[in-house]
Design an enzyme around this catalytic site. Structure first.
Site, mmCIF file in Angstrom:
data_model
loop_
_atom_site.group_PDB
_atom_site.id
_atom_site.type_symbol
_atom_site.label_atom_id
_atom_site.label_comp_id
_atom_site.label_asym_id
_atom_site.label_seq_id
_atom_site.Cartn_x
_atom_site.Cartn_y
_atom_site.Cartn_z
ATOM 1 N N LYS A 93 53.638 8.847 -15.984
ATOM 2 C CA LYS A 93 53.974 7.600 -15.321
ATOM 3 C C LYS A 93 53.485 6.437 -16.365
ATOM 4 O O LYS A 93 54.224 5.452 -16.357
ATOM 5 C CB LYS A 93 53.195 7.349 -13.940
ATOM 6 N N GLU A 142 48.442 19.043 -3.671
ATOM 7 C CA GLU A 142 49.302 20.298 -3.578
ATOM 8 C C GLU A 142 48.371 21.476 -3.726
ATOM 9 O O GLU A 142 47.339 21.455 -4.211
ATOM 10 C CB GLU A 142 50.409 20.299 -4.675
ATOM 11 N N GLY A 161 55.234 9.214 -1.243
ATOM 12 C CA GLY A 161 55.724 10.069 -0.518
ATOM 13 C C GLY A 161 57.233 10.321 -0.209
ATOM 14 O O GLY A 161 57.904 9.478 -1.050
ATOM 15 N N GLY A 168 47.098 17.053 2.753
ATOM 16 C CA GLY A 168 48.482 16.956 2.157
ATOM 17 C C GLY A 168 48.434 15.962 1.185
ATOM 18 O O GLY A 168 49.597 15.622 0.585
#
Lengths: 438, 438
Positions: B213, B198, B310, B195
């Site tokens: 970012k 993706e 997350g 996880g």
């Protein structure tokens, strides 16, 4: 709203100082250097002084002697002084001074961990009752904005543990002892030579300094009253080189740590020299650095690392606290900064860095000479070369000193075009150890 | 003042959400869990909803279906919604939605790095013109409050360089490749299983996520307009295991880094896989972690480390932004928390930790048995023992599993009293690898 009694928008703000030693002088310089940014961000022009000193006749470089005073009333009682910055240290008469300033509604910014770890709750109450602010980022790990992060960013995060290396002197000494196998006495002497330890190092090496900081940090992290008397502490002055050696053989490094945890709804805060497993995040914090690990469910583990306190670090924290008290027109400031575009963007081809290059070459005489000549033509200097393999499988790996991106791109294109080169060369950049290195 | 258009003190504040995927649901849960702390700190009760979704019929655990709407107007245009939280992602129609909310004076909290790195300056202007706030801590390294630190603590610090590992997916893949010697494809597959990556990893592994970012962080750090188009980027998808092996042999680790620097008054921001010297602070950042190094004269190097984004991390950042918009009665909150003392202090003797013990013993039969019996009597369990030397010089070093302080103190006193024991035993505590460990 963060600014309880913010001055009128646009009004100048007078900052009075208590103390003008190394830290105080760094604060004054920082306030003067940062004045334009502060004005753009807060809308307030800062006016610095008066500054309470013991001896007004002694010169302080860059500070107008007319600002110096030996009369505390000029700083504490003058309604024109909106913010009092305390960098004189000590518990008395400092406590009385700060009470007096807060009582008339002046906000206080202080770096005084001993005072706060004993009288923090009482000073907060005094500030609250007067509608003033009390800020103290500089009191613990000044260079690291951990108090702001705890007070604001993680206010609702339910911190479970805060583990820190919060004393740079002891961390430097322990790092030296482990690295050089020297005794505590030798490492301390070296720390004193380098200015990392004071002539009387008791506060640092005995653990009291770390205990005071941990009391302050734990109060904010757990929203609970923790005073220095609630923090059992041990120092590093009894540590023996033998135990550091045993620790190392067992896979640990020894660090003076502050450990603050929630235990079944109670708060436990302690300071002691601990064996830290080598893979632990705190094990890598060396020299005079500080680090604070914050654990919460939502953010898991965050670590903040930075240099231990010095004059400039403390001044930076004091400045941030002053901005917090004044409040900043955050949106306007950023909008204006970004509206006029600020600084231009550097052309990517002009940016310097060091380089790595790997290429497959035919293992024939003269290949390396041809490659080296191309770098020389482009003004790039070779740091190291490794050639491995034989025949058409030979691989050439080079590290190049810092050079300009465009030069490297041209060199790579020319190398690619060489008859002796088999595959597309791989070019990577190399981060300098000075770029965020130690 | 930070709260441009703060609601009346004590008034409830309605939060509308755009999007209710993994992140949105974490935000809603966090707002509900943190409501009491938020109310104590800000004076405002939060009311959550409406929440814009694509399919209002689908159930979201813990969220009242009556809050869900498919009509953007209910979130964007209702004057009762004071703050709009955007976690839907994408550039269109999101940009239009946020413009609409800001235009009527609602403040906006967004996690949308793609949008901000393209239209940040325009959204800041819209907020400024409407007297609203735009906050975006969650848009870059959500778990780490780096934007707040840059916007507030270091606003006047004159940042010279910002170097970051800002993408957890690529850092995980590179860590695995280096640790296991696996290929990029294998490491990517593993990251997808866990996880960390993706199904379509292009944004992450190609470097676009990191570039967005870095554009945001560089804008704030340098007070300059940096858009994603100003950031040349490369990803890690073409990296070969061979180059990682060469890098390691030469003393480097390979990391995807964002490097933002001032160069002769210009701003340079780039993202690329770089060889990082093994002693460099960023070399130790492994797995899915993020880290940002900030360099300024005053604070030298500060590093902030934390998990990549997350749901919970993003929710925590959104919550912090909401608190920033509302403003907090910082002084009152802390004063009240500390006035009623908060949690009690745990008795020091009750605190658990693991222990190290070294003692000099006479090398006679039965010594270890007697020492071991004392630990057993006190309920302390031995993890490892090393005995070295002979005769009266024999030294016994033990590591004990976690136990209670009082039990250990009793055991040490009993060991000290043994006839076979020569010197005062040395007792140190051992930090668990779980306490801030990895």
């Amino acid at each position: 709203v963060s600014a309880v009694r913010a001055p009128e928008p646009g009004a100048p703000v007078r900052i009075g100082l208590l103390g003008c030693g190394t830290v105080g002088q760094a604060v004054v310089r920082t306030l003067i250097d940062g004045a334009r940014t502060i004005e753009r961000a807060s809308g307030h022009r800062l006016e610095v002084g008066p500054v309470l000193v013991r001896d007004a006749a002694r010169e302080r470089p860059g500070i107008d002697p007319a600002l110096l005073t030996t009369d505390p009333a000029r700083v504490l009682d003058d309604p024109a002084v909106a913010i009092v910055v305390e960098v004189m240290g000590g518990v008395e008469p400092t406590l009385g001074y700060l009470r007096r300033a807060l009582a008339r509604g002046a906000s206080v910014v202080t770096a005084n961990k001993q005072l706060l770890s004993r009288h923090g709750p009482e000073l907060l109450r005094a500030a609250e009752e007067a509608g003033a602010e009390l800020r103290f980022e500089a009191s613990a790990c000044a260079a690291i904005p951990v108090i702001k992060v705890l007070r604001e960013s993680l206010l609702a995060a339910e911190i479970r543990a805060l583990i820190g290396i919060v004393n740079g002197t002891t961390n430097y000494i322990l790092t030296e002892m482990a690295r050089e196998g020297t005794s505590y006495a030798e490492a301390l002497a070296r720390a004193q030579e380098l200015g990392y330890a004071e002539a009387d190092p008791t506060e640092d090496v005995g653990g009291a300094d770390a205990a005071a900081k941990m009391a302050i940090l734990a109060s904010i992290a757990f929203h609970s009253r923790v005073l220095i008397d609630d923090v059992p502490y041990e120092g590093i002055d009894h540590l023996q080189a033998e135990d550091l050696a045993h620790a190392e053989a067992l896979g640990f490094v020894v660090k003076l740590v502050g450990v603050a945890r929630l235990l079944n709804g109670s708060v436990s805060v302690r300071v002691y020299p601990a064996l830290v497993p080598r893979g632990h995040r705190l094990a890598a914090i060396g020299g005079p650095d500080n680090a604070v690990l914050l654990e919460s469910r939502a953010t898991r583990q965050i670590m903040l690392v930075g240099p231990g306190a010095g004059g400039d670090e403390t001044a930076s924290a004091v400045l941030a606290d002053i901005l917090s008290v004044l409040g900043t027109h955050q949106g306007s400031f950023l909008h204006n900064a970004l509206a006029d575009a600020g600084r231009p963007i550097a052309p990517p081809g002009s940016v310097p860095s060091a380089f790595y290059l790997r290429t497959s070459v035919a293992d024939r005489p003269g290949v390396l000479a041809r490659v080296a000549q191309i770098f020389a033509d482009e003004g790039l200097s070779i740091l190291s070369v490794v050639q491995s393999g034989y025949g058409d499988e030979a691989s050439l790996v080079l590290i190049l000193h810092e050079g300009i991106e465009d030069s490297m791109q041209r060199a790579v294109a020319r190398i690619r075009a060489l008859d002796d080169v088999r595959d597309d060369p791989v070019m990577l950049r190399v981060l300098g150890s000075g770029e965020g290195g130690e």
